[in-house]
Design a protein around this motif. Structure first.
Motif, PDB file in Angstrom:
ATOM      1  N   UNK A 167       0.827  -1.206   0.000  1.00 22.55           N
ATOM      2  CA  UNK A 167       0.000   0.000   0.000  1.00 22.55           C
ATOM      3  C   UNK A 167       0.861   1.255   0.000  1.00 22.55           C
ATOM      4  N   UNK A 168       2.006   1.181   0.656  1.00 23.98           N
ATOM      5  CA  UNK A 168       2.907   2.336   0.693  1.00 23.98           C
ATOM      6  C   UNK A 168       3.544   2.610  -0.666  1.00 23.98           C
ATOM      7  N   UNK A 169       3.478   1.639  -1.571  1.00 27.27           N
ATOM      8  CA  UNK A 169       4.028   1.844  -2.917  1.00 27.27           C
ATOM      9  C   UNK A 169       3.115   2.717  -3.767  1.00 27.27           C
ATOM     10  N   UNK A 170       1.888   2.943  -3.320  1.00 24.98           N
ATOM     11  CA  UNK A 170       0.938   3.768  -4.052  1.00 24.98           C
ATOM     12  C   UNK A 170       1.140   5.239  -3.730  1.00 24.98           C
ATOM     13  N   UNK A 171       0.642   6.102  -4.607  1.00 24.37           N
ATOM     14  CA  UNK A 171       0.654   7.529  -4.281  1.00 24.37           C
ATOM     15  C   UNK A 171      -0.349   7.772  -3.166  1.00 24.37           C
ATOM     16  N   UNK A 172      -0.268   8.933  -2.545  1.00 24.49           N
ATOM     17  CA  UNK A 172      -1.158   9.241  -1.422  1.00 24.49           C
ATOM     18  C   UNK A 172      -2.622   9.168  -1.846  1.00 24.49           C
ATOM     19  N   UNK A 173      -2.946   9.738  -3.019  1.00 27.60           N
ATOM     20  CA  UNK A 173      -4.329   9.743  -3.485  1.00 27.60           C
ATOM     21  C   UNK A 173      -4.805   8.336  -3.855  1.00 27.60           C
ATOM     22  N   UNK A 174      -3.938   7.553  -4.486  1.00 25.68           N
ATOM     23  CA  UNK A 174      -4.306   6.180  -4.822  1.00 25.68           C
ATOM     24  C   UNK A 174      -4.589   5.393  -3.549  1.00 25.68           C
ATOM     25  N   UNK A 175      -3.744   5.587  -2.564  1.00 28.66           N
ATOM     26  CA  UNK A 175      -3.891   4.867  -1.296  1.00 28.66           C
ATOM     27  C   UNK A 175      -5.196   5.259  -0.601  1.00 28.66           C
ATOM     28  N   UNK A 176      -5.501   6.563  -0.579  1.00 32.62           N
ATOM     29  CA  UNK A 176      -6.745   7.016   0.041  1.00 32.62           C
ATOM     30  C   UNK A 176      -7.953   6.419  -0.661  1.00 32.62           C
ATOM     31  N   UNK A 177      -7.915   6.395  -1.994  1.00 30.67           N
ATOM     32  CA  UNK A 177      -9.033   5.843  -2.752  1.00 30.67           C
ATOM     33  C   UNK A 177      -9.212   4.355  -2.468  1.00 30.67           C
ATOM     34  N   UNK A 178      -8.097   3.620  -2.385  1.00 35.68           N
ATOM     35  CA  UNK A 178      -8.168   2.188  -2.112  1.00 35.68           C
ATOM     36  C   UNK A 178      -8.730   1.924  -0.716  1.00 35.68           C
ATOM     37  N   UNK A 179      -8.296   2.701   0.270  1.00 35.86           N
ATOM     38  CA  UNK A 179      -8.787   2.519   1.634  1.00 35.86           C
ATOM     39  C   UNK A 179     -10.284   2.782   1.721  1.00 35.86           C
ATOM     40  N   UNK A 180     -10.741   3.820   1.021  1.00 37.12           N
ATOM     41  CA  UNK A 180     -12.167   4.138   1.039  1.00 37.12           C
ATOM     42  C   UNK A 180     -12.979   3.086   0.304  1.00 37.12           C
ATOM     43  N   UNK A 181     -12.429   2.589  -0.817  1.00 37.45           N
ATOM     44  CA  UNK A 181     -13.114   1.531  -1.556  1.00 37.45           C
ATOM     45  C   UNK A 181     -13.238   0.275  -0.701  1.00 37.45           C
ATOM     46  N   UNK A 182     -12.223   0.002   0.088  1.00 34.30           N
ATOM     47  CA  UNK A 182     -12.254  -1.174   0.965  1.00 34.30           C
ATOM     48  C   UNK A 182     -13.326  -1.057   2.039  1.00 34.30           C
ATOM     49  N   UNK A 183     -13.717   0.185   2.347  1.00 34.88           N
ATOM     50  CA  UNK A 183     -14.805   0.388   3.310  1.00 34.88           C
ATOM     51  C   UNK A 183     -16.172   0.205   2.674  1.00 34.88           C
ATOM     52  N   UNK A 184     -16.178  -0.017   1.359  1.00 27.97           N
ATOM     53  CA  UNK A 184     -17.430  -0.247   0.668  1.00 27.97           C
ATOM     54  C   UNK A 184     -18.010   0.964  -0.028  1.00 27.97           C
ATOM     55  N   UNK A 185     -17.257   2.059  -0.084  1.00 26.66           N
ATOM     56  CA  UNK A 185     -17.762   3.265  -0.714  1.00 26.66           C
ATOM     57  C   UNK A 185     -17.760   3.112  -2.237  1.00 26.66           C
ATOM     58  N   UNK A 186     -18.751   3.714  -2.885  1.00 29.62           N
ATOM     59  CA  UNK A 186     -18.802   3.718  -4.337  1.00 29.62           C
ATOM     60  C   UNK A 186     -17.826   4.763  -4.884  1.00 29.62           C
ATOM     61  N   UNK A 187     -17.604   4.729  -6.192  1.00 28.45           N
ATOM     62  CA  UNK A 187     -16.728   5.739  -6.800  1.00 28.45           C
ATOM     63  C   UNK A 187     -17.243   7.151  -6.534  1.00 28.45           C
ATOM     64  N   UNK A 188     -18.551   7.319  -6.597  1.00 29.64           N
ATOM     65  CA  UNK A 188     -19.151   8.636  -6.350  1.00 29.64           C
ATOM     66  C   UNK A 188     -18.898   9.079  -4.906  1.00 29.64           C
ATOM     67  N   UNK A 201     -11.567   9.868  -9.200  1.00 33.92           N
ATOM     68  CA  UNK A 201     -11.561   8.809  -8.190  1.00 33.92           C
ATOM     69  C   UNK A 201     -11.399   7.445  -8.854  1.00 33.92           C
ATOM     70  N   UNK A 202     -12.129   7.248  -9.956  1.00 34.65           N
ATOM     71  CA  UNK A 202     -12.024   5.980 -10.684  1.00 34.65           C
ATOM     72  C   UNK A 202     -10.621   5.793 -11.245  1.00 34.65           C
ATOM     73  N   UNK A 203     -10.016   6.894 -11.713  1.00 28.53           N
ATOM     74  CA  UNK A 203      -8.662   6.814 -12.264  1.00 28.53           C
ATOM     75  C   UNK A 203      -7.658   6.422 -11.185  1.00 28.53           C
ATOM     76  N   UNK A 204      -7.813   6.962  -9.960  1.00 25.96           N
ATOM     77  CA  UNK A 204      -6.922   6.593  -8.857  1.00 25.96           C
ATOM     78  C   UNK A 204      -7.015   5.096  -8.561  1.00 25.96           C
TER      79      UNK A 204
END
Length: 234
Positions: A167-188, A201-204
């Protein structure tokens, strides 16, 4: 009176020293950093061996040193350790086109904070230099995987440590998006939390998936193994 300085240029540019035994590489990197950084970076010197690089850094005190590995008068790993022992040590990014076995671990142990590929796009090289000055290690996915392999050869890592390293290999924004997606949040919903467009968000997420060669479900499993607290997005 309004300032005449460009609004996107910092008061003091990041100073960089380039170290490579190939003068053409030094020249190319200098041109990239000086011409493409919009005043954010200034190359203060170039050196062709490790001993000269350490001596110059002692006098010039650059913010960042881009350090080649294979050079005369001591390799880049030895020179990196010498730079980190200086009274005002610079950040060191290893300048390379390959990550031979053992190099990443040795570089990290010597005090390097990441890697810059000689074949990276100018904006990627500039981004890594700026980011390392902000305190973010710059290990790209290839060097991150090599580091994990090197560490595994000497000592086992826990699954949690492995997950966190990836996870640390990702950029800060990519990492934030992945963490939020893991919580079940939609792209929107992710876009709203990060104050970006849904397309961004989808691009991240797509970029993170490509870097780690994982699907969205696998990324969520990776976050679960990392056992991180919920992200606090500003």
């Amino acid at each position: 009176m309004p300032s005449s300085e460009p609004s996107n240029a910092p008061a003091s540019p990041i100073t960089v020293s380039v170290v490579d035994d190939d003068p053409m590489i030094c020249q190319a990197m200098s041109l990239i950093l000086n011409d493409y950084s919009q005043g954010r970076i200034s190359v203060v010197s170039t050196s062709h061996n490790g001993a000269d690089a350490v001596a110059r850094a002692r006098e010039e005190r650059p913010d960042v040193v881009l350090m080649d590995i294979a050079m005369p008068d001591g390799d880049g790993i030895t020179a990196t350790a010498g730079l980190r022992r200086l009274p005002a040590p610079p950040h060191v990014l290893i300048l390379t086109s390959l990550s031979p076995k053992g190099t990443v671990e040795r570089a990290a142990e010597a005090g390097a904070e990441g890697f810059v590929s000689k074949t990276d796009a100018p904006e990627e090289i500039i981004s890594r230099i700026v980011s390392v000055c902000e305190g973010r290690p710059q290990y790209n996915p290839a060097s991150q995987r090599q580091l994990l392999a090197d560490l595994h050869a000497h000592r086992p890592m826990t699954r949690r440590d492995e997950a966190r390293a990836l996870l640390d290999a990702l950029t800060e924004r990519e990492r934030q998006a992945v963490l939020l997606a893991a919580e079940g949040l939609t792209n929107q919903e992710i876009a709203a939390r990060l104050f970006v467009s849904e397309r961004t968000a989808k691009a991240h997420l797509s970029s993170a998936s490509e870097k780690l060669s994982m699907s969205r479900v696998q990324l969520a499993q990776l976050v679960g193994r990392a056992d991180l607290p919920s992200p606090l997005c500003r």
